[in-house]
Design an enzyme around this catalytic site. Structure first.
Site, PDB file in Angstrom:
ATOM      1  CE  LYS A  90      18.549  94.810 -29.621  1.00 42.79           C
ATOM      2  NZ  LYS A  90      19.947  95.258 -29.789  1.00 42.79           N
ATOM      3  NE  ARG A 136      19.097  96.652 -23.276  1.00 41.52           N
ATOM      4  CZ  ARG A 136      18.658  97.303 -24.354  1.00 41.52           C
ATOM      5  NH1 ARG A 136      17.385  97.266 -24.684  1.00 41.52           N
ATOM      6  NH2 ARG A 136      19.493  97.979 -25.106  1.00 41.52           N
ATOM      7  NE  ARG A 186      22.221 103.253 -33.012  1.00 36.01           N
ATOM      8  CZ  ARG A 186      21.814 102.330 -32.143  1.00 36.01           C
ATOM      9  NH1 ARG A 186      21.061 101.324 -32.529  1.00 36.01           N
ATOM     10  NH2 ARG A 186      22.181 102.418 -30.872  1.00 36.01           N
ATOM     11  NE  ARG A 198      20.126 105.271 -29.461  1.00 36.10           N
ATOM     12  CZ  ARG A 198      19.789 103.987 -29.250  1.00 36.10           C
ATOM     13  NH1 ARG A 198      19.075 103.342 -30.155  1.00 36.10           N
ATOM     14  NH2 ARG A 198      20.156 103.367 -28.157  1.00 36.10           N
ATOM     15  NE  ARG A 248      23.697 101.830 -25.616  1.00 34.76           N
ATOM     16  CZ  ARG A 248      23.714 102.151 -26.920  1.00 34.76           C
ATOM     17  NH1 ARG A 248      24.590 103.012 -27.382  1.00 34.76           N
ATOM     18  NH2 ARG A 248      22.858 101.609 -27.719  1.00 34.76           N
TER      19      ARG A 248
HETATM   20  P1  ADP Z   1      20.117  97.729 -32.562  1.00 33.23           P
HETATM   21  O1  ADP Z   1      18.667  98.086 -32.697  1.00 33.23           O
HETATM   22  O2  ADP Z   1      20.353  96.249 -32.394  1.00 33.23           O
HETATM   23  O3  ADP Z   1      20.852  98.541 -31.524  1.00 33.23           O
HETATM   24  P2  ADP Z   1      20.346  99.020 -35.183  1.00 33.23           P
HETATM   25  O4  ADP Z   1      19.269  98.339 -35.958  1.00 33.23           O
HETATM   26  O5  ADP Z   1      20.084 100.410 -34.717  1.00 33.23           O
HETATM   27  O6  ADP Z   1      20.830  98.081 -33.945  1.00 33.23           O
HETATM   28  O7  ADP Z   1      21.668  98.986 -36.085  1.00 33.23           O
HETATM   29  C1  ADP Z   1      22.901  99.553 -35.611  1.00 33.23           C
HETATM   30  C2  ADP Z   1      23.671 100.153 -36.797  1.00 33.23           C
HETATM   31  O8  ADP Z   1      24.123  99.096 -37.656  1.00 33.23           O
HETATM   32  C3  ADP Z   1      22.850 101.092 -37.671  1.00 33.23           C
HETATM   33  O9  ADP Z   1      23.670 102.165 -38.076  1.00 33.23           O
HETATM   34  C4  ADP Z   1      22.416 100.215 -38.869  1.00 33.23           C
HETATM   35  O10 ADP Z   1      22.227 100.980 -40.052  1.00 33.23           O
HETATM   36  C5  ADP Z   1      23.612  99.263 -38.993  1.00 33.23           C
HETATM   37  N1  ADP Z   1      23.213  97.904 -39.432  1.00 33.23           N
HETATM   38  C6  ADP Z   1      22.138  97.189 -39.036  1.00 33.23           C
HETATM   39  N2  ADP Z   1      22.109  95.976 -39.612  1.00 33.23           N
HETATM   40  C7  ADP Z   1      23.214  95.899 -40.395  1.00 33.23           C
HETATM   41  C8  ADP Z   1      23.771  94.894 -41.260  1.00 33.23           C
HETATM   42  N3  ADP Z   1      23.165  93.704 -41.413  1.00 33.23           N
HETATM   43  N4  ADP Z   1      24.908  95.160 -41.902  1.00 33.23           N
HETATM   44  C9  ADP Z   1      25.540  96.365 -41.739  1.00 33.23           C
HETATM   45  N5  ADP Z   1      25.082  97.368 -40.955  1.00 33.23           N
HETATM   46  C10 ADP Z   1      23.942  97.141 -40.280  1.00 33.23           C
HETATM   47  P1  AMP Z   2      18.029 100.518 -27.077  1.00 30.22           P
HETATM   48  O1  AMP Z   2      17.262 101.531 -27.867  1.00 30.22           O
HETATM   49  O2  AMP Z   2      17.407  99.154 -27.080  1.00 30.22           O
HETATM   50  O3  AMP Z   2      19.498 100.490 -27.444  1.00 30.22           O
HETATM   51  O4  AMP Z   2      17.959 101.000 -25.554  1.00 30.22           O
HETATM   52  C1  AMP Z   2      18.470 102.256 -25.150  1.00 30.22           C
HETATM   53  C2  AMP Z   2      18.537 102.340 -23.628  1.00 30.22           C
HETATM   54  O5  AMP Z   2      17.209 102.223 -23.070  1.00 30.22           O
HETATM   55  C3  AMP Z   2      19.355 101.253 -22.915  1.00 30.22           C
HETATM   56  O6  AMP Z   2      20.749 101.538 -22.904  1.00 30.22           O
HETATM   57  C4  AMP Z   2      18.739 101.316 -21.507  1.00 30.22           C
HETATM   58  O7  AMP Z   2      19.187 102.442 -20.789  1.00 30.22           O
HETATM   59  C5  AMP Z   2      17.252 101.547 -21.822  1.00 30.22           C
HETATM   60  N1  AMP Z   2      16.536 100.250 -21.996  1.00 30.22           N
HETATM   61  C6  AMP Z   2      15.935  99.809 -23.136  1.00 30.22           C
HETATM   62  N2  AMP Z   2      15.375  98.602 -22.951  1.00 30.22           N
HETATM   63  C7  AMP Z   2      15.621  98.257 -21.653  1.00 30.22           C
HETATM   64  C8  AMP Z   2      15.317  97.115 -20.855  1.00 30.22           C
HETATM   65  N3  AMP Z   2      14.651  96.056 -21.356  1.00 30.22           N
HETATM   66  N4  AMP Z   2      15.729  97.119 -19.560  1.00 30.22           N
HETATM   67  C9  AMP Z   2      16.387  98.174 -19.050  1.00 30.22           C
HETATM   68  N5  AMP Z   2      16.730  99.273 -19.745  1.00 30.22           N
HETATM   69  C10 AMP Z   2      16.356  99.328 -21.040  1.00 30.22           C
END
Ligand code: ADP
Ligand code: AMP
Length: 216
Positions: free
Chosen positions: A13, A88, A127, A160, A171
């Site tokens: 995302k 969420r 990541r 992270r 998660r």
């Molecule tokens: P989210 O925001 O949904 O938690 P991220 O955008 O942080 O996910 O992506 C999670 C991990 O997957 C990161 O390390 C990113 O570089 C990798 N990633 C994201 N999109 C792709 C893709 N289409 N193919 C392979 N790896 C990806």
């Molecule tokens: P994310 O960066 O989207 O992976 O979110 C990291 C963490 O933030 C999650 O595991 C939750 O602890 C908190 N969080 C983010 N968005 C929400 C939401 N919409 N509702 C509740 N907790 C959230």
């Protein structure tokens, strides 16, 4: 455009948001980023939400919804927004809907990024994020050009706290129990567009942009 990016943790995302916002010309609103910035700056909100993030639990709906509306009511969101990580839960989706109706606004689309659990675990374990600007990398698939340094701002690239293995599995469970029902919720609302999140990053961004253009 008013858009939601939906998908499990690690679906891509944040990665897609970074690619999409320039073309769409709307701000990227990530609740996770807002919470992490508050934790880093040791604000009252940061102190309140820290344990939830560290344990991979959801921050309570009422608090999260308040934080989101504070942000969406700012001037730069008048032209639209790309929500990432919110809603969420069903109550969050209901609160968003009620708030939009109150303001005479509507959602345009919900972009659902689909990725299998085994791939998510590998993605989250690898990541890495920039400590300063939040740019996202992957140790194997999408590493920074210089090891450990952000391509955009040269700051340190780190893991992270909530990407450690035990928290990751928790998660994903939280997603399955509380967030996945939103796919059905927004399907019923006629808003869902689903994409294969295993495609290469840039190809997927183009596919999303094409689908959004077609749906106008
Ligand atoms: P989210 O925001 O949904 O938690 P991220 O955008 O942080 O996910 O992506 C999670 C991990 O997957 C990161 O390390 C990113 O570089 C990798 N990633 C994201 N999109 C792709 C893709 N289409 N193919 C392979 N790896 C990806
Ligand atoms: P994310 O960066 O989207 O992976 O979110 C990291 C963490 O933030 C999650 O595991 C939750 O602890 C908190 N969080 C983010 N968005 C929400 C939401 N919409 N509702 C509740 N907790 C959230």
């Amino acid at each position: 455009m008013r858009l939601i990016l939906l998908g499990p943790p690690g679906a891509g995302k944040g990665t897609q948001a970074a690619n999409l916002i320039d073309s769409l010309n709307i701000p990227h609103i990530s609740t996770g980023d807002i919470f992490r910035a508050n934790i880093k700056n040791e604000t009252e909100l940061g102190k309140e939400v820290k344990s939830y993030l560290n344990e991979g639990k959801l921050v309570p709906d009422e608090l999260t919804t308040r934080v989101v509306w504070d942000r969406l009511d700012q001037e730069d969101c008048k032209c639209g927004f790309l929500l990432d990580g919110f809603p969420r839960t069903i109550p969050q989706a209901e609160a968003l809907k009620a708030g939009l109706i109150e303001r005479g606004l509507e959602l345009d689309k919900v972009v659902n990024i689909d990725v299998d659990t085994d791939i998510l675990v590998k993605r989250l374990a690898g990541r890495r994020v920039c400590k300063s600007c939040g740019a996202t990398y992957h140790v194997a698939g999408n590493p920074p050009k210089v090891d450990g340094k952000c391509d955009s701002c040269d700051s340190e690239v780190i893991q992270r706290d909530d990407d450690k293995e035990e928290t990751v599995l928790n998660r994903i469970k939280v997603y399955e129990n509380q967030t996945q029902p939103l796919i059905n919720y927004y399907t019923k609302e006629g808003l869902i567009l689903t994409f294969d999140g295993t495609k290469p990053i840039d190809e997927l961004s183009q596919e999303i942009l094409d689908a959004l253009n077609e749906s106008k």
